[in-house]
Design a protein around this motif. Structure first.
Motif, mmCIF file in Angstrom:
data_model
loop_
_atom_site.group_PDB
_atom_site.id
_atom_site.type_symbol
_atom_site.label_atom_id
_atom_site.label_comp_id
_atom_site.label_asym_id
_atom_site.label_seq_id
_atom_site.Cartn_x
_atom_site.Cartn_y
_atom_site.Cartn_z
ATOM 1 N N LEU A 45 -42.151 -16.029 -54.906
ATOM 2 C CA LEU A 45 -41.462 -15.042 -54.071
ATOM 3 C C LEU A 45 -39.995 -15.400 -53.885
ATOM 4 N N LYS A 46 -39.736 -16.695 -53.737
ATOM 5 C CA LYS A 46 -38.336 -17.097 -53.546
ATOM 6 C C LYS A 46 -37.496 -16.627 -54.728
ATOM 7 N N LYS A 47 -38.067 -16.779 -55.917
ATOM 8 C CA LYS A 47 -37.353 -16.361 -57.119
ATOM 9 C C LYS A 47 -37.286 -14.841 -57.238
ATOM 10 N N GLY A 48 -38.419 -14.217 -56.926
ATOM 11 C CA GLY A 48 -38.522 -12.773 -57.131
ATOM 12 C C GLY A 48 -37.777 -11.941 -56.104
ATOM 13 N N LEU A 49 -37.419 -12.548 -54.971
ATOM 14 C CA LEU A 49 -36.805 -11.760 -53.902
ATOM 15 C C LEU A 49 -35.312 -12.014 -53.763
ATOM 16 N N SER A 50 -34.773 -12.911 -54.588
ATOM 17 C CA SER A 50 -33.333 -13.143 -54.452
ATOM 18 C C SER A 50 -32.722 -13.338 -55.830
ATOM 19 N N GLY A 51 -31.437 -13.492 -55.867
ATOM 20 C CA GLY A 51 -30.754 -13.726 -57.141
ATOM 21 C C GLY A 51 -30.423 -12.438 -57.857
ATOM 22 N N LYS A 52 -30.282 -12.579 -59.163
ATOM 23 C CA LYS A 52 -29.815 -11.494 -60.007
ATOM 24 C C LYS A 52 -30.742 -10.275 -59.960
ATOM 25 N N LEU A 53 -30.141 -9.116 -59.894
ATOM 26 C CA LEU A 53 -30.923 -7.872 -59.969
ATOM 27 C C LEU A 53 -31.479 -7.771 -61.379
ATOM 28 N N SER A 54 -32.807 -7.701 -61.484
ATOM 29 C CA SER A 54 -33.360 -7.665 -62.840
ATOM 30 C C SER A 54 -33.834 -6.263 -63.169
ATOM 31 N N LYS A 55 -34.031 -6.032 -64.469
ATOM 32 C CA LYS A 55 -34.438 -4.704 -64.897
ATOM 33 C C LYS A 55 -35.763 -4.299 -64.271
ATOM 34 N N ARG A 56 -36.614 -5.271 -64.017
ATOM 35 C CA ARG A 56 -37.935 -4.950 -63.467
ATOM 36 C C ARG A 56 -37.894 -4.610 -61.978
ATOM 37 N N ASP A 57 -36.820 -5.010 -61.298
ATOM 38 C CA ASP A 57 -36.752 -4.772 -59.856
ATOM 39 C C ASP A 57 -36.844 -3.290 -59.525
ATOM 40 N N GLY A 58 -36.276 -2.471 -60.409
ATOM 41 C CA GLY A 58 -36.290 -1.037 -60.166
ATOM 42 C C GLY A 58 -37.716 -0.538 -60.003
ATOM 43 N N ASP A 59 -38.569 -0.926 -60.934
ATOM 44 C CA ASP A 59 -39.955 -0.461 -60.861
ATOM 45 C C ASP A 59 -40.646 -1.003 -59.622
ATOM 46 N N LYS A 60 -40.338 -2.272 -59.307
ATOM 47 C CA LYS A 60 -41.033 -2.899 -58.185
ATOM 48 C C LYS A 60 -40.641 -2.281 -56.845
ATOM 49 N N PHE A 61 -39.336 -2.049 -56.671
ATOM 50 C CA PHE A 61 -38.867 -1.630 -55.353
ATOM 51 C C PHE A 61 -38.587 -0.134 -55.253
ATOM 52 N N GLY A 62 -38.723 0.567 -56.363
ATOM 53 C CA GLY A 62 -38.575 2.006 -56.290
ATOM 54 C C GLY A 62 -37.141 2.495 -56.239
ATOM 55 N N PHE A 63 -36.252 1.914 -57.020
ATOM 56 C CA PHE A 63 -34.928 2.522 -57.201
ATOM 57 C C PHE A 63 -34.547 2.334 -58.665
ATOM 58 N N PRO A 64 -33.727 3.231 -59.203
ATOM 59 C CA PRO A 64 -33.406 3.095 -60.630
ATOM 60 C C PRO A 64 -32.423 1.942 -60.875
ATOM 61 N N VAL A 65 -32.570 1.272 -62.009
ATOM 62 C CA VAL A 65 -31.541 0.307 -62.420
ATOM 63 C C VAL A 65 -30.840 0.777 -63.691
ATOM 64 N N PHE A 66 -31.251 1.943 -64.196
ATOM 65 C CA PHE A 66 -30.634 2.483 -65.409
ATOM 66 C C PHE A 66 -29.942 3.798 -65.097
ATOM 67 N N PRO A 67 -28.858 4.111 -65.797
ATOM 68 C CA PRO A 67 -28.175 5.378 -65.512
ATOM 69 C C PRO A 67 -29.027 6.601 -65.853
ATOM 70 N N LEU A 68 -29.725 6.541 -67.002
ATOM 71 C CA LEU A 68 -30.561 7.668 -67.429
ATOM 72 C C LEU A 68 -31.974 7.161 -67.666
ATOM 73 N N ASN A 69 -32.935 8.056 -67.641
ATOM 74 C CA ASN A 69 -34.287 7.650 -68.039
ATOM 75 C C ASN A 69 -34.230 7.032 -69.431
ATOM 76 N N PHE A 70 -35.044 5.995 -69.627
ATOM 77 C CA PHE A 70 -35.096 5.409 -70.961
ATOM 78 C C PHE A 70 -36.543 5.284 -71.395
ATOM 79 N N THR A 71 -36.856 5.859 -72.555
ATOM 80 C CA THR A 71 -38.206 5.732 -73.079
ATOM 81 C C THR A 71 -38.196 4.673 -74.170
ATOM 82 N N ASP A 72 -38.976 3.649 -73.953
ATOM 83 C CA ASP A 72 -39.116 2.603 -74.957
ATOM 84 C C ASP A 72 -40.064 3.132 -76.035
ATOM 85 N N TYR A 73 -39.526 3.353 -77.243
ATOM 86 C CA TYR A 73 -40.353 3.938 -78.298
ATOM 87 C C TYR A 73 -41.539 3.057 -78.641
#
Ligand code: GLU
Length: 576
Positions: free
Chosen positions: A325-353
């Protein structure tokens, strides 16, 4: 004075994230501020990490943001091509050049040999580094005899080109944001400049292109700061003048205490627990989730931070969860944080082919591009007078690299929403109508009615789509309530209410549905029945909206029209 030329040089390894957008924006703002040019260059030499569609995504995202390049792969320009994979002949020429200097050598070590060496070092508790202390024991043109090298080359043995890091030199480096600092070359290794397929690595291609494209300022993410020593020496090796550098600090995770609440604690617990057990498979999901949730329910407590501190009495699970939790709740904003906390981290939707996964974008979440870039710009830069609302042109006018913060910038979801709300207020009702109509929302209401609804509800909107999704923000204009807020009903409805509203409904049959007349009609009705206005207005509002919220009731009635208003009153009477 030399012309200011700034480039944004993303690798197409995935969608652009917030940090990337901010780098591109600062590149652009600085270039425009200085009357210079802004270049988009695609750094696609790492074929292993290439992601299909990423380049198109980057171009589209920058366009949506209004960050328009003067030169780019699509637009072309004086220094085309702007895609590194198409510049091979240029790199070949410079590979030959650097090999003639004392700054580079060729190395034949295979990946297997290097793995074995690494393992040997590890066994002794050491870490292997290909550098000025080890290079003489390895298979390269510095350690082998001329004949051996010639033989290997004649046999077409694959090789890489490595940088020959000078021994024990102090490099005095300078960064516009961070100031001066020095690095000793003994701490740096002999990086590969050209891979065995002849393609240059990032480091080499990057400095060649910055030189060839006459880049005057390199503004990029902090993760490249450790490469500044190598890059500076590469310029020296090539006999070129280096550009100036500015390294931007990280964007940090938001304060979790503002993100976790009663509504989302279970879903956030679930995604953290899933990640936790994939990394710590010795623990069960259920017991991990229970513990994680117990921590999350204390997230607003002032003791939260200290609760995550190490404690000798912790069992294995508690210790592991705390660390995670210490690692997951602080530090650099990661790409996965968006999904976890419910806010976008990307400008547009991105579909991973490859996986079909969709990452959420700001555009699709209802953000206006002006609000989005304004928010991004202020993650790490403070304009004069603490001004907060600035257009792209105003930002370009004011932008100053010297006012970019050294410390990391904390992302805030509320602040992002605040910006969108502000920009919605600046839009005309007609513009907001256009946005509403360009969404997939369907309605039979006339434009005239829609404009009235927008003008009534605008000040409550964070997103235009809230108008059709959120009762408090206007959904009731489009759909009759299907249920009634319990607390509101207790307050607004008693034994007599059904009779009262029934009588009111028949009075309304003969009223012209204009807000002013309606106000008068309800008033007259209340007086006639010797009732307080509240006794009539509250249940009326509840019938129309489903809650005791929203704009003035007569305005709502006018917009709904006679038939709908009376039908909603009757629905409510039947319900209670
Ligand atoms: N291609 C590098 C990246 O995507 C560029 C770094 C730089 O701007 O020098 O991060």
């Amino acid at each position: 004075m030399e012309k200011v030329r700034v480039r944004f040089a993303p690798s197409p390894t995935g969608p652009l994230h917030l940090g990337g957008v901010r780098t591109a924006l600062y590149d652009y703002l600085f270039a425009k501020n200085q009357g210079g040019e802004f270049v988009l260059r695609i750094e696609d030499t790492d074929t292993a990490r290439y992601v299909e569609g990423a380049e198109e995504y980057i171009e589209e995202a920058l366009e949506w943001c209004g960050i328009i390049a003067d030169e780019s792969p699509k637009k072309g320009g004086k220094f085309a091509p702007y895609r590194q994979s198409e510049r091979r002949d240029i790199y070949d020429r410079y590979t030959e050049q650097i090999l003639k200097t004392d700054y580079a050598y060729i190395a034949f070590d295979t990946a297997e040999e290097l793995d074995a060496t690494r393992a040997e070092y590890e066994a002794k508790g050491d870490v292997f580094s290909y550098d000025n202390k080890t290079r003489n024991q390895l298979r390269n043109s510095l350690a082998l005899s001329e004949e051996e090298v010639k033989k290997l080359l004649d046999e077409k043995t694959p090789y890489v080109v490595r940088f020959k890091m000078p021994v024990d030199r102090t490099l005095n480096l300078e960064d516009i944001i961070r100031g001066k600092f020095s690095v000793n070359t003994n701490t740096l290794d002999d990086k590969v400049l050209v891979k065995n397929d002849g393609m240059p690595t990032y480091h080499f291609a990057n400095i060649i292109d910055d030189h060839e494209m006459e880049i005057s300022h390199v503004i990029r993410g902090e993760e490249w700061l450790p490469s500044l020593g190598l890059h500076t020496l590469l310029y020296e090796a090539m006999g070129w003048e280096a550009p100036q550098f500015a390294h931007l600090s990280l964007i940090l995770k938001p304060d979790v205490s503002t993100l976790i609440n009663k509504e989302n604690i279970d879903s956030i617990t679930k995604s953290f627990s899933e990640e936790f057990v994939t990394k710590n498979s010795e623990f069960s999901f259920d017991e991990s989730a229970e513990l994680i949730k117990s921590f999350f329910s204390e997230v607003k407590s002032p003791r939260f931070k200290s609760m995550l501190g190490e404690n000798e009495k912790d069992n294995a699970l508690t210790a592991a969860v705390k660390q995670f939790l210490k690692k997951g709740l602080s530090g650099k904003l990661s790409k996965r944080d968006g999904d976890k906390f419910g806010f976008p981290v990307f400008p547009l939707n991105f579909t991973d082919y490859a996986t079909g996964n969709v990452s959420k974008g700001y555009r699709e979440s209802g953000y206006l591009p002006e609000a989005f870039i304004n928010m991004v710009a202020l993650l790490g830069w403070s304009p004069a007078d603490d001004k907060e609302i600035l257009s792209l042109e105003e930002m370009a006018k004011e932008f100053d690299l010297n006012k970019v913060h050294k410390a990391g910038a904390r992302f805030s979801k509320e602040k992002a929403e605040w910006f969108n709300h502000q920009y919605i207020q600046q839009k005309s009702d007609e513009e907001l109508l256009e946005i509403l109509k360009s969404s997939d929302f369907n309605t039979t209401l006339s434009d005239e009615k829609l404009l009235k609804i927008i003008s009534l509800m605008k000040e409550r909107l964070t997103f235009v789509k809230d108008l059709t999704l959120d009762n408090e923000k206007g959904k009731f204009f489009f759909e009759a309530p299907v249920s009634y807020d319990e607390k509101a009903a207790k307050k607004a409805w008693n034994d007599q209410t059904s009779v009262i509203l029934g009588e009111l409904a028949s009075d309304l049959e003969n009223t012209e549905f204009i807000a002013e007349n309606l106000k008068q009609a309800v008033h007259d009705f209340a007086e006639k029945k010797s009732l307080g206005m509240g006794k009539v207005m509250m249940p009326l509002r509840l019938s129309l909206v489903g809650e005791l919220k929203g704009p003035d009731v007569p305005d709502i009635m006018e917009l709904l029209g006679k038939e709908e208003t009376i039908s909603r009153i009757n629905n409510a009477i039947n319900n209670f």
